[in-house]
Structures are given as C-alpha cells and as structure tokens.
Scaffold this motif. Structure first.
Motif, short mmCIF file in Angstrom:
data_model
loop_
_atom_site.label_atom_id
_atom_site.label_comp_id
_atom_site.label_asym_id
_atom_site.label_seq_id
_atom_site.Cartn_x
_atom_site.Cartn_y
_atom_site.Cartn_z
N LEU A 29 -67.44 -17.27 -78.77
CA LEU A 29 -68.13 -16.11 -79.32
C LEU A 29 -69.46 -16.54 -79.91
O LEU A 29 -69.51 -17.42 -80.78
N LEU A 30 -70.55 -15.92 -79.45
CA LEU A 30 -71.90 -16.30 -79.87
C LEU A 30 -72.53 -15.18 -80.69
O LEU A 30 -72.66 -14.04 -80.23
N HIS A 31 -72.96 -15.51 -81.91
CA HIS A 31 -73.57 -14.53 -82.81
C HIS A 31 -75.06 -14.37 -82.52
O HIS A 31 -75.66 -15.10 -81.73
N GLY A 32 -75.67 -13.42 -83.22
CA GLY A 32 -77.11 -13.18 -83.10
C GLY A 32 -77.81 -13.31 -84.43
O GLY A 32 -77.30 -13.90 -85.38
N PHE A 33 -79.00 -12.73 -84.52
CA PHE A 33 -79.83 -12.77 -85.72
C PHE A 33 -79.65 -11.46 -86.49
O PHE A 33 -79.62 -10.38 -85.88
N LEU A 79 -80.72 -23.45 -75.58
CA LEU A 79 -79.61 -22.67 -76.14
C LEU A 79 -78.43 -22.64 -75.19
O LEU A 79 -77.27 -22.72 -75.62
N VAL A 80 -78.71 -22.53 -73.90
CA VAL A 80 -77.64 -22.57 -72.90
C VAL A 80 -77.01 -23.97 -72.87
O VAL A 80 -75.78 -24.11 -72.77
N ALA A 81 -77.83 -25.00 -72.97
CA ALA A 81 -77.30 -26.37 -72.99
C ALA A 81 -76.38 -26.59 -74.19
O ALA A 81 -75.42 -27.37 -74.10
N ASP A 82 -76.66 -25.92 -75.31
CA ASP A 82 -75.76 -26.01 -76.46
C ASP A 82 -74.38 -25.46 -76.12
O ASP A 82 -73.36 -26.02 -76.52
N VAL A 83 -74.34 -24.33 -75.41
CA VAL A 83 -73.06 -23.75 -75.00
C VAL A 83 -72.28 -24.74 -74.14
O VAL A 83 -71.07 -24.95 -74.33
N VAL A 84 -72.97 -25.37 -73.20
CA VAL A 84 -72.33 -26.36 -72.34
C VAL A 84 -71.80 -27.53 -73.17
O VAL A 84 -70.67 -28.01 -72.95
N ALA A 85 -72.60 -28.00 -74.12
CA ALA A 85 -72.20 -29.14 -74.95
C ALA A 85 -71.01 -28.79 -75.84
O ALA A 85 -70.07 -29.59 -75.98
N ILE A 86 -71.04 -27.63 -76.45
CA ILE A 86 -69.96 -27.22 -77.35
C ILE A 86 -68.65 -27.09 -76.58
O ILE A 86 -67.60 -27.61 -77.00
N THR A 87 -68.67 -26.38 -75.46
CA THR A 87 -67.45 -26.19 -74.69
C THR A 87 -66.97 -27.49 -74.07
O THR A 87 -65.78 -27.71 -73.90
N GLY A 88 -67.91 -28.39 -73.75
CA GLY A 88 -67.52 -29.70 -73.27
C GLY A 88 -66.77 -30.48 -74.33
O GLY A 88 -65.74 -31.11 -74.05
N GLU A 89 -67.28 -30.45 -75.55
CA GLU A 89 -66.61 -31.14 -76.65
C GLU A 89 -65.24 -30.53 -76.94
O GLU A 89 -64.29 -31.25 -77.31
N LEU A 90 -65.11 -29.23 -76.75
CA LEU A 90 -63.83 -28.56 -76.97
C LEU A 90 -62.85 -28.79 -75.82
O LEU A 90 -61.67 -28.45 -75.94
N GLY A 91 -63.35 -29.33 -74.71
CA GLY A 91 -62.48 -29.56 -73.56
C GLY A 91 -62.18 -28.30 -72.78
O GLY A 91 -61.07 -28.14 -72.25
N TRP A 92 -63.17 -27.42 -72.68
CA TRP A 92 -63.00 -26.14 -71.99
C TRP A 92 -63.82 -26.14 -70.69
O TRP A 92 -64.99 -25.77 -70.69
N PRO A 93 -63.24 -26.51 -69.57
CA PRO A 93 -63.99 -26.47 -68.32
C PRO A 93 -64.30 -25.04 -67.86
O PRO A 93 -65.32 -24.79 -67.22
N VAL A 94 -63.40 -24.10 -68.20
CA VAL A 94 -63.60 -22.68 -67.88
C VAL A 94 -63.24 -21.88 -69.13
O VAL A 94 -62.25 -22.20 -69.81
N PHE A 95 -64.01 -20.85 -69.42
CA PHE A 95 -63.78 -20.09 -70.65
C PHE A 95 -64.33 -18.67 -70.49
O PHE A 95 -65.08 -18.38 -69.57
N ASP A 96 -63.90 -17.80 -71.40
CA ASP A 96 -64.46 -16.45 -71.51
C ASP A 96 -65.58 -16.50 -72.53
O ASP A 96 -65.44 -17.12 -73.60
N LEU A 97 -66.69 -15.84 -72.23
CA LEU A 97 -67.87 -15.90 -73.10
C LEU A 97 -68.20 -14.50 -73.63
O LEU A 97 -68.26 -13.53 -72.86
N VAL A 98 -68.43 -14.42 -74.94
CA VAL A 98 -68.75 -13.16 -75.62
C VAL A 98 -70.00 -13.39 -76.46
O VAL A 98 -70.10 -14.41 -77.17
N GLY A 99 -70.98 -12.48 -76.39
CA GLY A 99 -72.19 -12.65 -77.18
C GLY A 99 -72.72 -11.33 -77.70
O GLY A 99 -72.57 -10.28 -77.06
N HIS A 100 -73.35 -11.39 -78.86
CA HIS A 100 -73.99 -10.22 -79.47
C HIS A 100 -75.43 -10.57 -79.83
O HIS A 100 -75.71 -11.68 -80.27
N ASP A 101 -76.34 -9.60 -79.65
CA ASP A 101 -77.74 -9.79 -80.02
C ASP A 101 -78.28 -11.03 -79.31
O ASP A 101 -78.14 -11.14 -78.09
N TRP A 102 -78.90 -11.98 -80.00
CA TRP A 102 -79.38 -13.19 -79.34
C TRP A 102 -78.25 -13.94 -78.65
O TRP A 102 -78.44 -14.55 -77.59
#
Length: 279
Positions: A29-33, A79-102
């Motif tokens: 889940l990705l927040h915004g501003f 910002l997209v690379a951050d998503v890849v890095a975070i999910t990589g660290e969590l060990g999530w090769p496939v995931f559901d993505l939710v975002g609001h605002d930014w």
C-alpha cells in the motif's frame, strides 16, 4: 515481522507498517502527499483480518532513512525502483499493489514497468498518467485543478505551509481526515527536512518516456468531490487499461477516500482481490 518496522534496502531504510500472516497473499500500500503509511490503517486491518500479508511503507522523503536532498532523486523511475527494492527485501516476487494520490501515480508506473510483478492494481483518486496528461492539454478544468503541482515547486512552499502552526498544511486535509490523524501527519512533516522530502515529489521532474496502457487487472476508485482530479481524467482512465477494469465513482466523496469512507474502500478492494486470485 509485524507492526512498525524498518525495511532496509539498497535505496535506503523505509519505515513501514506490516500486518497479517507471514505466508498470506502480499499487498503493498502506497500513500500520497501529505500523509504516511498510516493513511491505510483501516485497510491494513481489514486485509490482515482476512489473511493477507500487508506492508504500508513511508515512501521516499517521508522515511528519515530514505530522504535524499536532491529533487532529482525523486524522479518517477526512482520511486518505482523503491517499490521493487522494498518488495524484494520482503521476499515478494508477485504482489497486489494499492496506491493513493502520489502513491497511485507510482502504482500506475510500476504496473507499466513491471506488469509481471503485479497480481492486481488498485488506484484511489489518481487517474492513469496518460489520461491526466491528455486532459491537462484539453480540459481547462483539470489544468486549473493541477495548478498547485507547479506552484509547490517553489522553495518557499515549506515555510509557507508550516507557518502559523502549519495552518496551510492542515487546511489541505479539509474535514475528511480525522483531526487526530491530521495532528500525526503534521508532527511527522514538521521536523527539518521532512516536508522538503515530501514536496520534492513535485520537483523531481517528469518521466522521460510515455506510459503505456495497463494490462494488469485494475480497480480505479474516484470521489466526485476530488479537488485535485476532475471527471474528465477519471472517465478517460478506462481507455488506458487493456486488462480487466472496474471504475467506481463515489458520489459526494473527496480526495481523501481511504480515511473518509474506509468501509466502502475496504469492500471494493476486497472484492477486487477476490475477483483476481492469480495463480
């Protein structure tokens, strides 16, 4: 790991809220501003209660351990690379993505760059970037709504927003966000450098390439009283999605959907996830 955690990555250390069983279906889940991962509190609880594994990070600029000073470090590719890095660290090769605002904009671009990583996409408030770009050229109403995006690049914005007890910053939330949550956001963004990190999202520059149509199963939720994104971009978004698509208009609801109508959003999100179980 559950509760308030830190996720160390090659791109910085991200503060995050995690919940749900370790082996549950993963949802990011990705927040915004100008918010933090706390915006998703009610969604986190609903998902975790139903067996999903959830992570809601404070994104780049909002996490003290991932707060570069150069606005160029807030470009969309980063910002997209951050998503890849975070999910990589969590060990999530496939995931559901939710975002609001930014966070919704990052979600659209992540679906464009890494469709193989996403089981589903849910975006709240933010139209498809191609639809927004189109309406900024053709729709005077959307141009007027988006004027703040240029104005907030001014380096004086931080000082103005935090003046008089952060009166201007507080006003952004209107009446839709609970007062105690507004206080939490203001506390988070008041230390030196914090609001600059958040506003650098507006200063990071536009992506160097056009976004394509989205093939990931997509739910788009938009409130009719959203002051930032008007009906033209919201309605055009469907033409930018090739995969299964559901558009939900919420009459009388503002930009702050996750906190204004959490029960409605929880129902729509859970329906979307159940409709697309993946492998």
């Amino acid at each position: 790991m559950s509760g308030q955690v830190r996720i160390p990555t090659s791109r910085g250390v991200f503060d995050a809220i995690t919940a749900g069983p370790e082996d549950g279906r993963p949802v990011l889940l990705l927040h915004g501003f100008p918010q933090t991962g706390l915006v998703w509190e009610r969604q986190i609880a609903a998902l975790a209660d139903r067996g999903f594994r959830v992570a809601a990070p404070d994104q780049r600029g909002y996490s003290p351990g991932a707060r570069p000073e150069d606005p160029a470090d807030y470009a969309m590719d980063a910002l997209v690379a951050d998503v890849v890095a975070i999910t990589g660290e969590l060990g999530w090769p496939v995931f559901d993505l939710v975002g609001h605002d930014w966070g919704g904009a990052v979600a659209w671009w992540t679906a464009d760059a890494h469709p193989d990583r996403l089981r589903t996409l849910t975006v709240v408030s933010t139209p498809h970037p191609g639809a927004l770009a189109s309406t900024l050229r053709t729709d005077p109403d959307q141009r007027a709504r988006s004027r703040y995006m240029t104005e907030w690049r001014d380096p004086a914005t931080e000082r103005r927003m935090l003046a008089d007890g952060a009166r201007e910053l507080r006003a952004l939330y209107g009446d839709a966000v609970p007062a105690d949550r507004v206080e939490e956001y203001v506390r988070h963004l008041s230390p030196p450098g914090a609001l600059t990190g958040a506003l650098n999202w507006y200063r990071g520059g536009r992506p160097g390439h056009a976004i394509g149509t989205t093939g990931v199963p997509t739910l788009y939720v938009w409130g009719t009283e959203d002051t930032a994104f008007g009906p033209a971009a919201a309605e055009e978004t469907g033409s930018r999605v090739e995969g299964p698509y559901r558009f939900e208009r919420l009459p009388g609801v503002s930009h702050w959907v996750p906190e204004e109508v959490p029960g409605v959003l929880n129902r729509l999100l859970l329906e979307h996830l159940r409709a697309h179980p993946g492998d």
